[in-house]
Every structure is written in C-alpha cells, then in structure tokens.
Design a protein around this motif. Structure first.
Motif, short mmCIF file in Angstrom:
data_model
loop_
_atom_site.label_atom_id
_atom_site.label_comp_id
_atom_site.label_asym_id
_atom_site.label_seq_id
_atom_site.Cartn_x
_atom_site.Cartn_y
_atom_site.Cartn_z
N ILE A 53 22.44 0.06 16.42
CA ILE A 53 21.71 -0.19 17.80
C ILE A 53 20.87 0.57 18.28
N ARG A 54 19.71 0.28 18.72
CA ARG A 54 18.54 1.33 19.03
C ARG A 54 17.92 0.89 20.23
N GLY A 55 17.31 1.70 21.06
CA GLY A 55 16.26 1.42 21.96
C GLY A 55 16.85 2.14 22.98
N ASN A 56 16.09 1.92 24.38
CA ASN A 56 16.04 2.82 25.26
C ASN A 56 17.14 2.14 26.49
N VAL A 57 18.03 3.20 27.24
CA VAL A 57 18.67 2.60 28.51
C VAL A 57 18.33 3.90 29.44
N VAL A 108 27.44 0.19 26.56
CA VAL A 108 26.77 -0.86 25.86
C VAL A 108 27.59 -0.80 24.63
N VAL A 109 27.58 0.71 24.02
CA VAL A 109 28.41 0.86 22.70
C VAL A 109 29.83 0.73 22.69
N SER A 110 30.28 0.95 23.82
CA SER A 110 31.86 0.83 23.93
C SER A 110 32.32 -0.58 24.04
N ASP A 111 31.08 -1.45 24.61
CA ASP A 111 31.74 -2.59 24.65
C ASP A 111 31.65 -3.56 23.30
N LEU A 112 30.70 -2.93 22.42
CA LEU A 112 30.70 -3.49 21.24
C LEU A 112 31.66 -3.09 20.35
N THR A 138 34.83 -2.30 21.32
CA THR A 138 36.15 -2.82 21.76
C THR A 138 36.26 -4.37 21.46
N ALA A 139 34.84 -5.06 21.32
CA ALA A 139 34.82 -6.38 21.10
C ALA A 139 35.17 -6.96 19.74
N LEU A 140 34.80 -5.98 18.77
CA LEU A 140 34.95 -6.40 17.43
C LEU A 140 36.13 -5.71 16.80
N ASN A 141 36.56 -6.36 15.74
CA ASN A 141 37.64 -5.60 14.80
C ASN A 141 37.40 -4.52 14.14
N PRO A 142 38.29 -3.67 13.95
CA PRO A 142 38.22 -2.41 13.39
C PRO A 142 37.41 -2.24 11.84
N THR A 143 37.29 -3.65 11.34
CA THR A 143 36.42 -3.22 10.05
C THR A 143 34.80 -3.29 10.32
N TYR A 144 34.51 -3.41 11.71
CA TYR A 144 32.92 -3.24 12.00
C TYR A 144 32.80 -1.52 12.44
N THR A 145 31.72 -1.10 11.92
CA THR A 145 31.45 0.18 12.66
C THR A 145 30.20 0.17 13.49
N VAL A 146 29.82 0.99 14.56
CA VAL A 146 28.65 0.94 15.32
C VAL A 146 28.06 2.24 15.26
N ASP A 147 26.82 2.11 14.72
CA ASP A 147 25.73 3.41 14.81
C ASP A 147 25.30 3.27 16.19
N ASN A 148 25.29 4.34 16.84
CA ASN A 148 24.76 4.39 18.09
C ASN A 148 23.48 4.99 18.24
N GLY A 149 22.33 4.52 18.03
CA GLY A 149 20.85 5.18 18.34
C GLY A 149 20.21 4.88 19.61
N GLN A 197 16.67 -2.45 19.42
CA GLN A 197 16.98 -3.29 18.09
C GLN A 197 18.46 -3.30 18.01
N VAL A 198 19.03 -4.33 17.66
CA VAL A 198 20.43 -4.42 17.12
C VAL A 198 20.39 -5.12 15.76
N GLN A 199 20.90 -4.35 14.73
CA GLN A 199 20.95 -4.67 13.34
C GLN A 199 22.19 -4.70 12.85
N VAL A 200 22.48 -5.87 12.28
CA VAL A 200 23.94 -6.03 11.59
C VAL A 200 23.85 -6.35 10.18
N SER A 201 24.41 -5.42 9.31
CA SER A 201 24.27 -5.53 7.81
C SER A 201 25.87 -5.50 7.46
#
Length: 264
Positions: free
Chosen positions: A109-113, A122-126, A128-139, A99-103
C-alpha cells in the motif's frame, strides 16, 4: 474527488491489483483520471468482478468508478473474493495519490495520508481484516503540516524501546523521548495521547496492562523533562491494533510501539 484507487490484476497506474497465482490486481491513482476510481486487471469470475465493483461503487459512488476488469485466466487463492472486499473499506478514502497492490498474499500500500494516526489505522485495519497468510507492506507516508506532522516526523517510524516484558525504558528509548519532548515543546505543547501497543504474544489482558504501563512510563518521562502532565493522557491498546502480522519476529517488533497522537 480527493483520491483515486485502482484495482488491477496485471498492470495499473494509481494501481490496485487483485491477483491470482502469478498475477496481480492493483489499486492506484492515475493523473489523467484523477477524479475516478479505476478497476482493472484479471479476476477469476463474474462474481468476483461484481463484488469488487460493488464495494468500490459503495465507497466512491457509481459514477466515479471505471470498470476495466477482465474475467478469467487466473486461479485465485482460497477465499480471494472475500478477502479483496475486506480490504476495500472506508479507510482507503484517507489515502491521497495512493496505490494498493495485491499479488498472491502480498499486499503493498502506497500513498499519502494526513497524519500518523491515519497511517497506522489504515494498515492496522488491513492486518486485522485478513488472515495470517497475508502480509502488508506499509509504504504510506505522512504529508501536510501542523503539529501532528512534526511529531510524526520526529518519531520517524522508530520504536520507543523497553526492557523485555517490562515498562522500563532502554537508553535508546530515552533518547527518542528526549527528541519527542523537544518536538512537543516546539509545536506549543498541545494535548497529546500517548498510546501503548504490544504484539499478540501471551495473554491479551496482560498485554493491555503492559501497554498502559509503558504509556504511563513515557508520560512520566516526558513530565520529568518539562512537558506539563495535564497536557498528556496515557492509553493502552495492547495487541488490538497491529501494524503488521504477528507471525514473525520482525512483525512483532513493529507492533510493540508507542504512538503519539494529538488529542481532539
């Protein structure tokens, strides 16, 4: 198909949410349509809809994408479409039951690897791709067996600690390495890459040097407790592969880490 990703703005079930102010667009895998990638939710305009569907179809094949997107009724943040297409990259295909949820500017981001290297990539690519206003919750969680899984579970999201600005291990760091050494022996002493990472504070070249020095310290410590030196290599990535934003003390602490990756 091994995975399913869904984009949605308001509601989703393997959900991915593309958002706008007060709304979310989400990506997720749905049991009854597990072989499909479902795009649903609200997007600001037809151009956004076309861009999102185009990226999904490129990744998964046109026949595997179900379009449930609605157009209008949302006001996106700046450069929304560009940022959404950036997160729809090939690394998402490593996620199972995800699951990838953007609000707003929050991405969950959720799921199994299959291994920790994939989880971090996966999370590092997210990040580095986005500007600093975005935050990533790694689940994301690591599933499956094998030697890499044993190492990942032993480290268990902990950070091998060093004295500030140096390659000197703290007592807490040595305790973790004692456990990692036992785990490496448990899985038959495979070849392991010890990879050092830093946050983005200061000079990049200095950080690369510090990350390598820390990786070499870890390798030397593991040799001292009985791991053969020829089974380990040390690498320094510096700040180039963050797990999350460097804009907060908490984020920087997560990015300063040692990674243990089975060598090919």
């Amino acid at each position: 198909m091994k995975h399913s990703v869904l984009l949605s703005a308001l509601l989703f079930i393997f959900q991915a949410v593309a958002f706008a102010q007060g709304n979310a667009v989400s990506a997720s895998s749905v049991a009854e349509e597990a072989a499909k990638v479902i795009a649903s939710g609200a997007v600001p305009d037809e151009a956004s809809r076309a861009a999102i569907l185009g990226k999904l179809r490129d990744l998964y094949g046109a026949a595997n994408v179900v379009d449930r997107l609605e157009v209008g009724g949302v006001v996106p943040p700046p450069n929304w479409t560009e940022n959404m297409t950036k997160i729809l990259n090939a690394n998402l295909k490593q996620i199972r039951k995800g699951q990838v949820q953007v609000s707003g500017t929050q991405i969950a981001i959720r799921g199994n690897v299959t291994n920790e290297a994939s989880r971090q990539q996966v999370v590092s690519d997210l990040a580095t791709a986005l500007n600093p206003t975005y935050t990533v919750d790694n689940g994301l969680t690591v599933s499956g067996g094998g030697a890499q899984s044993v190492l990942d579970k032993t480290l268990s999201n902990r950070v091998v600690e060093f004295e500030s600005g140096s390659a000197t291990l703290t007592p807490a760091g040595r305790i973790i390495l004692d456990e990692m050494g036992a785990a490496i022996k448990q899985v038959g002493t495979p070849k392991v890459q010890v990879i050092g990472h830093t946050d983005s504070s200061g000079n990049r070249l200095a950080n690369v040097g510090l990350s390598l020095a820390r990786a070499n310290t870890v390798r030397a410590y593991l040799i001292d407790i009985g791991i053969p030196g020829d089974s380990m290599s040390a690498l320094g990535s510096g700040p180039d592969h963050p797990l999350t934003t460097n804009d907060s003390a908490e984020g920087r602490a997560k990015n300063r880490r040692i990674e243990f990756r089975l060598a090919n």
